[in-house]
Write a protein that holds these residues in place. Structure first.
Motif, short mmCIF file in Angstrom:
data_model
loop_
_atom_site.label_atom_id
_atom_site.label_comp_id
_atom_site.label_asym_id
_atom_site.label_seq_id
_atom_site.Cartn_x
_atom_site.Cartn_y
_atom_site.Cartn_z
N ARG A 76 1.22 -0.94 -0.27
CA ARG A 76 -0.05 0.24 0.16
C ARG A 76 1.30 1.29 -0.26
O ARG A 76 0.81 1.97 -0.79
N GLU A 104 0.73 -1.60 -5.83
CA GLU A 104 0.89 -0.75 -5.38
C GLU A 104 -0.94 -0.61 -5.06
O GLU A 104 -1.68 -0.28 -5.60
N ASP A 106 -4.33 -1.47 -1.77
CA ASP A 106 -4.71 -1.99 -0.46
C ASP A 106 -5.56 -2.72 -0.55
O ASP A 106 -6.14 -3.86 -1.19
#
Length: 258
Positions: A76, A104, A106
Protein backbone atom coordinates in the motif's frame (compact mmCIF):
# COMPACT_ATOMS: atom_id res chain seq x y z
CA UNK A 1 16.34 7.80 -3.69
CA UNK A 2 14.65 10.73 -1.90
CA UNK A 3 17.24 13.41 -1.07
CA UNK A 4 18.34 13.16 2.56
CA UNK A 5 16.79 9.71 3.12
CA UNK A 6 19.30 7.06 4.19
CA UNK A 7 19.02 3.50 2.94
CA UNK A 8 20.92 0.23 2.87
CA UNK A 9 21.30 -2.62 0.39
CA UNK A 10 21.13 -5.83 2.40
CA UNK A 11 22.12 -9.34 1.36
CA UNK A 12 19.87 -12.32 2.13
CA UNK A 13 20.31 -16.06 1.60
CA UNK A 14 24.08 -15.56 1.88
CA UNK A 15 24.12 -13.06 -0.96
CA UNK A 16 21.78 -14.84 -3.39
CA UNK A 17 19.53 -11.77 -3.47
CA UNK A 18 19.57 -8.22 -2.09
CA UNK A 19 16.97 -5.77 -0.81
CA UNK A 20 16.99 -1.96 -0.71
CA UNK A 21 15.62 -0.80 2.66
CA UNK A 22 15.23 2.48 4.54
CA UNK A 23 17.85 3.04 7.22
CA UNK A 24 16.74 4.14 10.67
CA UNK A 25 13.05 4.29 9.75
CA UNK A 26 10.26 2.16 8.34
CA UNK A 27 10.09 -1.61 8.56
CA UNK A 28 13.34 -3.49 7.95
CA UNK A 29 13.02 -7.13 6.94
CA UNK A 30 14.89 -9.88 8.75
CA UNK A 31 14.30 -13.35 10.14
CA UNK A 32 10.49 -13.10 10.11
CA UNK A 33 10.47 -12.57 6.34
CA UNK A 34 12.82 -15.47 5.72
CA UNK A 35 10.78 -17.86 7.90
CA UNK A 36 7.62 -16.77 6.10
CA UNK A 37 9.21 -17.44 2.71
CA UNK A 38 10.34 -20.88 3.90
CA UNK A 39 6.68 -21.93 4.28
CA UNK A 40 6.33 -22.08 0.47
CA UNK A 41 7.58 -25.43 -0.81
CA UNK A 42 6.31 -25.90 -4.35
CA UNK A 43 8.53 -26.76 -7.33
CA UNK A 44 5.74 -26.32 -9.90
CA UNK A 45 5.31 -23.17 -11.99
CA UNK A 46 3.32 -21.07 -9.52
CA UNK A 47 2.06 -17.53 -9.02
CA UNK A 48 2.56 -16.13 -5.53
CA UNK A 49 1.16 -12.98 -3.94
CA UNK A 50 3.07 -11.32 -1.10
CA UNK A 51 0.53 -9.13 0.72
CA UNK A 52 1.94 -6.12 2.53
CA UNK A 53 5.30 -6.87 0.97
CA UNK A 54 7.21 -3.82 2.16
CA UNK A 55 10.56 -3.73 0.35
CA UNK A 56 9.86 -7.26 -0.92
CA UNK A 57 12.20 -9.46 1.13
CA UNK A 58 9.83 -12.42 1.64
CA UNK A 59 8.60 -12.52 -1.96
CA UNK A 60 12.12 -12.14 -3.31
CA UNK A 61 13.24 -15.00 -1.05
CA UNK A 62 10.60 -17.27 -2.58
CA UNK A 63 11.62 -16.26 -6.10
CA UNK A 64 15.28 -16.85 -5.23
CA UNK A 65 14.71 -20.35 -3.86
CA UNK A 66 12.03 -21.53 -6.32
CA UNK A 67 13.05 -20.95 -9.95
CA UNK A 68 9.55 -21.63 -11.34
CA UNK A 69 7.78 -19.10 -9.08
CA UNK A 70 6.36 -15.81 -10.40
CA UNK A 71 5.87 -13.34 -7.54
CA UNK A 72 3.73 -10.23 -7.21
CA UNK A 73 4.57 -7.87 -4.32
CA UNK A 74 1.46 -6.00 -3.13
CA UNK A 75 2.22 -2.94 -1.00
CA UNK A 76 0.00 0.00 0.00
CA UNK A 77 2.79 2.45 0.86
CA UNK A 78 4.11 4.19 -2.22
CA UNK A 79 7.46 4.74 -0.52
CA UNK A 80 7.93 1.08 0.41
CA UNK A 81 6.73 -0.03 -3.04
CA UNK A 82 9.47 2.20 -4.43
CA UNK A 83 12.07 0.35 -2.38
CA UNK A 84 10.68 -2.95 -3.69
CA UNK A 85 10.92 -1.79 -7.31
CA UNK A 86 14.50 -0.68 -6.79
CA UNK A 87 15.31 -3.98 -5.09
CA UNK A 88 14.09 -5.91 -8.14
CA UNK A 89 16.36 -4.04 -10.56
CA UNK A 90 19.54 -4.38 -8.50
CA UNK A 91 22.26 -6.09 -10.55
CA UNK A 92 22.54 -8.67 -7.78
CA UNK A 93 18.91 -9.69 -8.47
CA UNK A 94 19.22 -10.08 -12.24
CA UNK A 95 18.48 -13.82 -12.18
CA UNK A 96 15.08 -13.30 -10.52
CA UNK A 97 14.06 -9.83 -11.74
CA UNK A 98 11.97 -11.13 -14.63
CA UNK A 99 9.76 -13.14 -12.28
CA UNK A 100 8.94 -10.42 -9.72
CA UNK A 101 6.67 -7.38 -10.03
CA UNK A 102 5.22 -4.74 -7.70
CA UNK A 103 1.63 -3.53 -7.42
CA UNK A 104 0.64 -0.60 -5.19
CA UNK A 105 -2.65 -1.71 -3.65
CA UNK A 106 -4.51 -1.79 -0.36
CA UNK A 107 -5.03 -5.46 0.44
CA UNK A 108 -8.18 -4.67 2.45
CA UNK A 109 -10.11 -3.62 -0.68
CA UNK A 110 -13.25 -5.59 -1.51
CA UNK A 111 -14.94 -7.02 -4.61
CA UNK A 112 -14.63 -4.92 -7.78
CA UNK A 113 -12.25 -2.41 -6.19
CA UNK A 114 -9.93 -5.23 -5.18
CA UNK A 115 -9.92 -6.74 -8.66
CA UNK A 116 -9.40 -3.33 -10.28
CA UNK A 117 -6.35 -2.77 -8.04
CA UNK A 118 -4.71 -5.94 -9.38
CA UNK A 119 -5.80 -8.37 -6.67
CA UNK A 120 -7.57 -10.57 -9.17
CA UNK A 121 -9.88 -13.37 -8.07
CA UNK A 122 -8.53 -16.95 -8.19
CA UNK A 123 -5.23 -16.01 -9.82
CA UNK A 124 -2.60 -17.19 -7.29
CA UNK A 125 -1.45 -20.60 -6.07
CA UNK A 126 0.14 -19.21 -2.90
CA UNK A 127 -0.43 -16.14 -0.75
CA UNK A 128 2.03 -15.10 1.95
CA UNK A 129 1.60 -12.34 4.51
CA UNK A 130 3.40 -10.74 7.42
CA UNK A 131 0.68 -8.30 8.49
CA UNK A 132 1.16 -5.57 11.10
CA UNK A 133 0.89 -7.25 14.51
CA UNK A 134 1.61 -4.63 17.16
CA UNK A 135 -1.48 -4.12 19.32
CA UNK A 136 -3.03 -0.67 19.30
CA UNK A 137 -2.19 -0.44 23.01
CA UNK A 138 1.53 -0.96 22.42
CA UNK A 139 3.86 2.02 22.58
CA UNK A 140 3.69 3.76 19.21
CA UNK A 141 6.81 4.68 17.29
CA UNK A 142 7.16 8.32 16.17
CA UNK A 143 8.24 6.99 12.75
CA UNK A 144 5.07 7.16 10.63
CA UNK A 145 6.41 4.73 8.02
CA UNK A 146 7.24 2.15 10.67
CA UNK A 147 3.93 2.70 12.48
CA UNK A 148 2.01 1.99 9.27
CA UNK A 149 3.90 -1.29 8.83
CA UNK A 150 3.62 -2.42 12.46
CA UNK A 151 0.35 -1.15 13.94
CA UNK A 152 -2.58 -3.58 13.89
CA UNK A 153 -6.02 -2.25 13.04
CA UNK A 154 -9.33 -3.73 14.12
CA UNK A 155 -10.39 -6.68 11.97
CA UNK A 156 -6.98 -6.84 10.28
CA UNK A 157 -6.76 -10.62 9.99
CA UNK A 158 -10.34 -10.89 8.75
CA UNK A 159 -9.73 -8.39 5.95
CA UNK A 160 -6.33 -9.76 4.91
CA UNK A 161 -7.42 -13.40 4.98
CA UNK A 162 -10.61 -12.50 3.09
CA UNK A 163 -8.46 -11.05 0.30
CA UNK A 164 -6.16 -14.08 0.36
CA UNK A 165 -9.14 -16.38 -0.05
CA UNK A 166 -10.54 -14.33 -2.93
CA UNK A 167 -7.34 -14.15 -5.00
CA UNK A 168 -6.27 -17.76 -4.46
CA UNK A 169 -7.22 -20.73 -6.60
CA UNK A 170 -9.09 -23.61 -4.87
CA UNK A 171 -6.55 -25.76 -3.08
CA UNK A 172 -4.04 -22.89 -2.83
CA UNK A 173 -1.95 -22.33 0.27
CA UNK A 174 -2.06 -19.40 2.68
CA UNK A 175 1.11 -18.82 4.74
CA UNK A 176 1.63 -16.21 7.43
CA UNK A 177 3.73 -15.26 10.45
CA UNK A 178 2.25 -13.54 13.50
CA UNK A 179 2.39 -13.21 17.26
CA UNK A 180 1.08 -16.13 19.35
CA UNK A 181 -1.71 -14.02 20.85
CA UNK A 182 -3.28 -13.72 17.38
CA UNK A 183 -4.06 -17.45 17.05
CA UNK A 184 -7.77 -17.09 17.80
CA UNK A 185 -8.22 -14.21 15.34
CA UNK A 186 -6.37 -16.07 12.60
CA UNK A 187 -8.37 -19.27 13.03
CA UNK A 188 -11.61 -17.27 13.11
CA UNK A 189 -10.62 -15.38 9.95
CA UNK A 190 -9.86 -18.62 8.12
CA UNK A 191 -13.38 -19.79 8.97
CA UNK A 192 -14.88 -21.72 6.06
CA UNK A 193 -12.42 -20.24 3.58
CA UNK A 194 -9.43 -22.30 4.71
CA UNK A 195 -8.90 -25.61 6.47
CA UNK A 196 -6.06 -27.94 7.27
CA UNK A 197 -4.56 -25.20 9.43
CA UNK A 198 -1.07 -26.06 10.69
CA UNK A 199 0.44 -23.90 13.43
CA UNK A 200 4.06 -23.92 14.59
CA UNK A 201 5.19 -21.98 17.65
CA UNK A 202 8.63 -20.36 17.43
CA UNK A 203 10.59 -20.22 20.69
CA UNK A 204 13.84 -18.29 21.19
CA UNK A 205 15.29 -21.20 23.22
CA UNK A 206 14.07 -24.30 24.95
CA UNK A 207 12.06 -23.42 28.04
CA UNK A 208 11.25 -19.88 26.81
CA UNK A 209 7.82 -18.73 25.68
CA UNK A 210 6.95 -18.56 22.00
CA UNK A 211 7.46 -15.19 20.30
CA UNK A 212 6.00 -15.97 16.86
CA UNK A 213 3.76 -18.50 15.14
CA UNK A 214 3.94 -19.83 11.61
CA UNK A 215 0.58 -20.70 10.05
CA UNK A 216 -0.34 -22.46 6.82
CA UNK A 217 -3.82 -23.33 5.57
CA UNK A 218 -5.41 -24.66 2.38
CA UNK A 219 -8.30 -22.98 0.58
CA UNK A 220 -11.39 -25.16 0.67
CA UNK A 221 -9.84 -27.87 2.86
CA UNK A 222 -11.96 -29.47 5.57
CA UNK A 223 -9.02 -31.07 7.39
CA UNK A 224 -8.69 -30.37 11.09
CA UNK A 225 -6.31 -27.92 12.71
CA UNK A 226 -2.98 -29.34 13.89
CA UNK A 227 -0.20 -28.03 16.13
CA UNK A 228 3.26 -28.92 14.89
CA UNK A 229 6.38 -29.45 16.96
CA UNK A 230 7.88 -26.11 17.99
CA UNK A 231 10.81 -24.48 16.24
CA UNK A 232 13.65 -23.53 18.59
CA UNK A 233 15.56 -20.55 17.22
CA UNK A 234 18.81 -20.57 19.14
CA UNK A 235 21.11 -23.15 20.64
CA UNK A 236 21.03 -23.23 24.43
CA UNK A 237 22.91 -20.38 26.06
CA UNK A 238 23.92 -18.73 22.78
CA UNK A 239 22.62 -16.45 20.04
CA UNK A 240 23.65 -18.96 17.39
CA UNK A 241 20.78 -20.25 15.27
CA UNK A 242 19.93 -23.92 15.51
CA UNK A 243 21.07 -25.76 12.33
CA UNK A 244 17.58 -26.19 10.84
CA UNK A 245 16.56 -22.58 11.54
CA UNK A 246 19.83 -21.40 9.98
CA UNK A 247 18.98 -23.45 6.87
CA UNK A 248 15.51 -21.86 6.72
CA UNK A 249 16.93 -18.37 7.18
CA UNK A 250 19.44 -18.84 4.38
CA UNK A 251 17.15 -20.50 1.84
CA UNK A 252 18.76 -23.93 2.05
CA UNK A 253 15.56 -25.59 3.29
CA UNK A 254 11.79 -25.15 3.26
CA UNK A 255 9.40 -25.68 6.14
CA UNK A 256 7.02 -28.02 4.33
CA UNK A 257 3.52 -28.89 5.42
CA UNK A 258 3.21 -32.29 7.03
Amino acid sequence: MTPGVAETIDAFHRGLFHVVQPKGRGHRAGMDAMLLAALVDDERPIRLADLGAGAGAAGLAVASRLPAADVVLFERSGEMAGYARRSIVLPENARIAGRVSVVEADVTLKAKARNAAGLVDESFHHVIMNPPFNDAGDRRTPDALKAEAHAMTEGLFESWVRTAGAIMIPGGQLSLIARPESIAEIVDACGRRFGGIEITAIHPRGGENAVRILVTAIKGSRARLSLRAPLIMHEEGTHKFSPFVDDLNNGRAAYSRR
